[in-house]
Design a protein around this motif. Structure first.
Motif, PDB file in Angstrom:
ATOM      1  N   UNK A 140       0.812  -1.221   0.000  1.00 50.38           N
ATOM      2  CA  UNK A 140       0.000   0.000   0.000  1.00 50.38           C
ATOM      3  C   UNK A 140       0.844   1.269   0.000  1.00 50.38           C
ATOM      4  N   UNK A 141       2.024   1.227   0.597  1.00 49.91           N
ATOM      5  CA  UNK A 141       2.901   2.403   0.547  1.00 49.91           C
ATOM      6  C   UNK A 141       3.368   2.664  -0.878  1.00 49.91           C
ATOM      7  N   UNK A 142       3.704   1.596  -1.610  1.00 43.41           N
ATOM      8  CA  UNK A 142       4.082   1.747  -3.022  1.00 43.41           C
ATOM      9  C   UNK A 142       2.921   2.329  -3.823  1.00 43.41           C
ATOM     10  N   UNK A 143       1.730   1.808  -3.588  1.00 41.79           N
ATOM     11  CA  UNK A 143       0.546   2.305  -4.303  1.00 41.79           C
ATOM     12  C   UNK A 143       0.315   3.781  -3.982  1.00 41.79           C
ATOM     13  N   UNK A 144       0.420   4.132  -2.715  1.00 36.74           N
ATOM     14  CA  UNK A 144       0.254   5.531  -2.299  1.00 36.74           C
ATOM     15  C   UNK A 144       1.279   6.421  -3.013  1.00 36.74           C
ATOM     16  N   UNK A 145       2.523   6.009  -3.016  1.00 35.38           N
ATOM     17  CA  UNK A 145       3.574   6.811  -3.650  1.00 35.38           C
ATOM     18  C   UNK A 145       3.322   7.000  -5.143  1.00 35.38           C
ATOM     19  N   UNK A 146       2.893   5.947  -5.814  1.00 37.34           N
ATOM     20  CA  UNK A 146       2.641   6.040  -7.251  1.00 37.34           C
ATOM     21  C   UNK A 146       1.429   6.917  -7.554  1.00 37.34           C
ATOM     22  N   UNK A 147       0.305   6.614  -6.912  1.00 40.34           N
ATOM     23  CA  UNK A 147      -0.942   7.298  -7.261  1.00 40.34           C
ATOM     24  C   UNK A 147      -1.073   8.695  -6.661  1.00 40.34           C
ATOM     25  N   UNK A 198      -9.307   7.525   1.733  1.00 42.65           N
ATOM     26  CA  UNK A 198      -9.281   6.722   2.963  1.00 42.65           C
ATOM     27  C   UNK A 198      -8.132   5.740   2.900  1.00 42.65           C
ATOM     28  N   UNK A 199      -7.660   5.367   4.082  1.00 37.18           N
ATOM     29  CA  UNK A 199      -6.639   4.324   4.169  1.00 37.18           C
ATOM     30  C   UNK A 199      -6.996   3.383   5.310  1.00 37.18           C
ATOM     31  N   UNK A 200      -6.962   2.101   5.006  1.00 35.91           N
ATOM     32  CA  UNK A 200      -7.179   1.040   5.988  1.00 35.91           C
ATOM     33  C   UNK A 200      -5.976   0.104   5.928  1.00 35.91           C
ATOM     34  N   UNK A 201      -5.938  -0.869   6.777  1.00 33.44           N
ATOM     35  CA  UNK A 201      -4.794  -1.789   6.794  1.00 33.44           C
ATOM     36  C   UNK A 201      -4.725  -2.650   5.539  1.00 33.44           C
ATOM     37  N   UNK A 202      -5.850  -2.834   4.851  1.00 32.84           N
ATOM     38  CA  UNK A 202      -5.875  -3.718   3.689  1.00 32.84           C
ATOM     39  C   UNK A 202      -6.171  -3.018   2.359  1.00 32.84           C
ATOM     40  N   UNK A 203      -6.341  -1.677   2.369  1.00 29.40           N
ATOM     41  CA  UNK A 203      -6.657  -0.977   1.119  1.00 29.40           C
ATOM     42  C   UNK A 203      -6.511   0.534   1.285  1.00 29.40           C
ATOM     43  N   UNK A 255     -10.896   4.786  -7.146  1.00 24.85           N
ATOM     44  CA  UNK A 255      -9.977   3.673  -7.349  1.00 24.85           C
ATOM     45  C   UNK A 255      -9.603   3.132  -5.984  1.00 24.85           C
ATOM     46  N   UNK A 256      -9.769   1.822  -5.810  1.00 25.78           N
ATOM     47  CA  UNK A 256      -9.417   1.180  -4.548  1.00 25.78           C
ATOM     48  C   UNK A 256      -8.296   0.189  -4.812  1.00 25.78           C
ATOM     49  N   UNK A 257      -7.184   0.369  -4.130  1.00 26.47           N
ATOM     50  CA  UNK A 257      -6.040  -0.540  -4.225  1.00 26.47           C
ATOM     51  C   UNK A 257      -6.110  -1.485  -3.033  1.00 26.47           C
ATOM     52  N   UNK A 258      -6.440  -2.753  -3.298  1.00 24.03           N
ATOM     53  CA  UNK A 258      -6.580  -3.766  -2.247  1.00 24.03           C
ATOM     54  C   UNK A 258      -5.284  -4.552  -2.107  1.00 24.03           C
ATOM     55  N   UNK A 259      -4.815  -4.690  -0.890  1.00 23.68           N
ATOM     56  CA  UNK A 259      -3.621  -5.482  -0.608  1.00 23.68           C
ATOM     57  C   UNK A 259      -3.848  -6.906  -1.096  1.00 23.68           C
TER      58      UNK A 259
END
Length: 132
Positions: free
Chosen positions: A17-24, A34-39, A49-53
């Protein structure tokens, strides 16, 4: 017909999720909703757009048939995003190219690849009637 108050929703896998955050967020400039432990949930150019772990990451992505992205109505917005991607050294899967040259559906396109091998296409049609 889509109502301008409705939002398209897409869920994709993310290995980190950190990689996804940095990219998007830091790369493309999307807004974190929003940020949760799994998405993480993002405002992706006005849609959700939801990035799911996930551990199920495509090791060898191909442009077709699976990708997503934005078709810009204004050339300026397309050009600005392309310049931003170059300036921020985002990873390109396919650099800027012309598709269907000389035809009514001619358009500019480029593909980015996110850290989880999801492919994103960004397009601009010279004739806006070809957007759909």
């Amino acid at each position: 017909m889509r109502d301008m108050y409705n939002v398209f929703h897409l869920a994709i896998p993310a290995r980190d999720l950190d990689e996804a955050y940095n990219f998007y967020v830091k790369g493309l400039g999307c807004k974190l909703a929003r940020r949760y432990s799994d998405r993480i949930t993002l405002d992706f150019f006005g849609d959700q757009l939801v990035c799911h772990l996930s551990n199920e990451i495509d090791p060898n992505p191909k442009m077709y048939p699976r990708h997503f992205g934005i078709t810009f109505r204004e050339r300026r917005q397309f050009d600005n995003l392309y310049k931003l991607a170059k300036q921020r050294e985002l990873p390109f899967f396919q650099d800027l190219m012309v598709r269907f040259e000389g035809m009514v559906e001619e358009h500019l396109t480029f593909f980015l690849i996110d850290p989880s091998n999801n492919l994103l296409e960004f397009k601009y049609y010279h004739d806006e009637r070809m957007m759909y």
